[in-house]
Enzyme design. Structure first.
Site, PDB file in Angstrom:
ATOM      1  N   GLY A 125       0.772  -1.234   0.000  1.00  0.00           N
ATOM      2  CA  GLY A 125       0.000   0.000   0.000  1.00  0.00           C
ATOM      3  C   GLY A 125       0.804   1.286   0.000  1.00  0.00           C
ATOM      4  O   GLY A 125       0.308   2.317   0.465  1.00  0.00           O
TER       5      GLY A 125
ATOM      6  N   ASN B 156       1.487   2.971  -2.641  1.00  0.00           N
ATOM      7  CA  ASN B 156       0.760   3.876  -3.555  1.00  0.00           C
ATOM      8  C   ASN B 156      -0.477   4.449  -2.880  1.00  0.00           C
ATOM      9  O   ASN B 156      -0.798   5.623  -3.054  1.00  0.00           O
ATOM     10  CB  ASN B 156       0.394   3.146  -4.853  1.00  0.00           C
TER      11      ASN B 156
ATOM     12  N   ARG C 139     -15.234 -18.126  -8.767  1.00  0.00           N
ATOM     13  CA  ARG C 139     -14.707 -16.816  -9.167  1.00  0.00           C
ATOM     14  C   ARG C 139     -15.864 -15.835  -9.361  1.00  0.00           C
ATOM     15  O   ARG C 139     -15.773 -14.662  -9.021  1.00  0.00           O
ATOM     16  CB  ARG C 139     -13.920 -17.002 -10.478  1.00  0.00           C
TER      17      ARG C 139
ATOM     18  N   ASN D  64      -5.351   2.426 -13.128  1.00  0.00           N
ATOM     19  CA  ASN D  64      -4.377   1.454 -12.631  1.00  0.00           C
ATOM     20  C   ASN D  64      -2.991   2.063 -12.727  1.00  0.00           C
ATOM     21  O   ASN D  64      -2.720   2.860 -13.627  1.00  0.00           O
ATOM     22  CB  ASN D  64      -4.451   0.184 -13.501  1.00  0.00           C
TER      23      ASN D  64
ATOM     24  N   HIS E 229       0.901   0.902 -13.294  1.00  0.00           N
ATOM     25  CA  HIS E 229       1.714  -0.250 -13.715  1.00  0.00           C
ATOM     26  C   HIS E 229       3.188   0.169 -13.691  1.00  0.00           C
ATOM     27  O   HIS E 229       3.529   1.228 -14.232  1.00  0.00           O
ATOM     28  CB  HIS E 229       1.301  -0.713 -15.112  1.00  0.00           C
TER      29      HIS E 229
ATOM     30  N   ASP F 126      -3.638  -4.208 -19.165  1.00  0.00           N
ATOM     31  CA  ASP F 126      -2.715  -3.062 -19.290  1.00  0.00           C
ATOM     32  C   ASP F 126      -2.854  -2.371 -20.645  1.00  0.00           C
ATOM     33  O   ASP F 126      -1.870  -1.887 -21.209  1.00  0.00           O
ATOM     34  CB  ASP F 126      -1.251  -3.499 -19.081  1.00  0.00           C
TER      35      ASP F 126
ATOM     36  N   GLN G 146      10.463   7.503  -7.830  1.00  0.00           N
ATOM     37  CA  GLN G 146      10.629   8.530  -8.870  1.00  0.00           C
ATOM     38  C   GLN G 146       9.430   8.639  -9.796  1.00  0.00           C
ATOM     39  O   GLN G 146       9.306   9.619 -10.530  1.00  0.00           O
ATOM     40  CB  GLN G 146      11.898   8.238  -9.687  1.00  0.00           C
TER      41      GLN G 146
ATOM     42  N   GLU H  51       5.925   6.166  -9.585  1.00  0.00           N
ATOM     43  CA  GLU H  51       4.571   5.766  -9.164  1.00  0.00           C
ATOM     44  C   GLU H  51       3.946   6.716  -8.152  1.00  0.00           C
ATOM     45  O   GLU H  51       2.790   7.123  -8.296  1.00  0.00           O
ATOM     46  CB  GLU H  51       4.594   4.354  -8.564  1.00  0.00           C
TER      47      GLU H  51
END
Ligand code: GRF
Length: 212
Positions: free
Chosen positions: A12, A14, A66, A108, A110, A151, A179, A181
């Site tokens: 976590g 981010n 699922r 998102n 990545h 993605d 640097q 995200e």
């Protein structure tokens, strides 16, 4: 006020960057309504609790199929009627029904420069391992809207980071986070919350016509 739900799986950092960005006024017009993890007992949920944000776990292990997990995840998200869903290190493929219901409202982060080092099998440290195996000299991170592909959605922002001699996957992962995200994701949320970007013909354009 943009209502945000953040989906997480692990550490976590981010999520923390978003929380800190809101506290410091780098993200305005947005509030995190809830943090939802697919794993129990993760640091992300501690971070949410420390910030006074409701945290929940919806684990696939608690459902027989699922489909049942997907339904539970979607209904938990919907309780908060979010304007934006942020995948901040969420390592589960999200249900197609969610992608459709929240078209251009899911982002998102990545840890590579898409379309390099992304797609099936490229997640977490594996991305950085493959970057080092290939020997590229520049990597980075990408924030993008989520569509049905892996993605593949419209790119909001990217930032390059140098690979250095002697990097391990862990060292490189950390540099990409520091640097790129932790800067890109809060900035993207701020842009969305303040109506600065929109999707046109599958690409993100800035309404102010300016730079990031
Ligand atoms: C980040 O590198 C993110 O880009 C990737 O998973 C990692 C999550 O880190 N998808 P954290 O949980 O935000 O610390």
């Amino acid at each position: 006020m943009l209502k945000v739900v953040v989906l997480v799986s692990g550490g976590g950092t981010n999520l923390q960057a978003i929380i800190d960005g809101m506290a410091a006024g780098r993200i305005t017009n947005a509030r995190i309504e809830a943090v939802i993890s697919n794993n129990r007992g993760v640091k992300s949920l501690e971070r949410a609790a420390a910030a006074g944000i409701p945290g929940f776990c919806v684990s696939p292990k608690d459902y027989e199929t699922r489909e049942a997990f997907h339904e539970a995840l979607l209904s938990k998200v919907e309780e908060f009627a979010p304007d934006l869903i942020v995948l901040a290190g969420f390592l589960v493929r999200i249900p197609e029904a969610m992608v459709h219901r929240y078209a251009n409202r899911i982002v998102n982060i990545h840890p590579s420069l898409i379309p390099s080092f992304c797609g099936v099998g490229y997640y977490g440290l594996k991305v950085h391992e493959r970057v080092l195996e290939r020997g590229v000299k520049v990597t980075g991170a990408t924030v993008h809207f989520v569509n049905e592909g892996m993605d593949e959605g419209p790119i909001i922002a990217q930032k390059a980071v140098y690979v250095e001699d002697g990097d391990t996957p862990e060292i490189l992962q950390r540099r990409v986070m520091e640097q790129a995200e932790w800067i890109l994701l809060p900035a993207a949320i701020d842009d969305i919350a303040n109506g600065r970007i929109e999707v046109q013909d599958g690409r993100v354009v800035r309404k102010d016509g300016g730079k990031e």
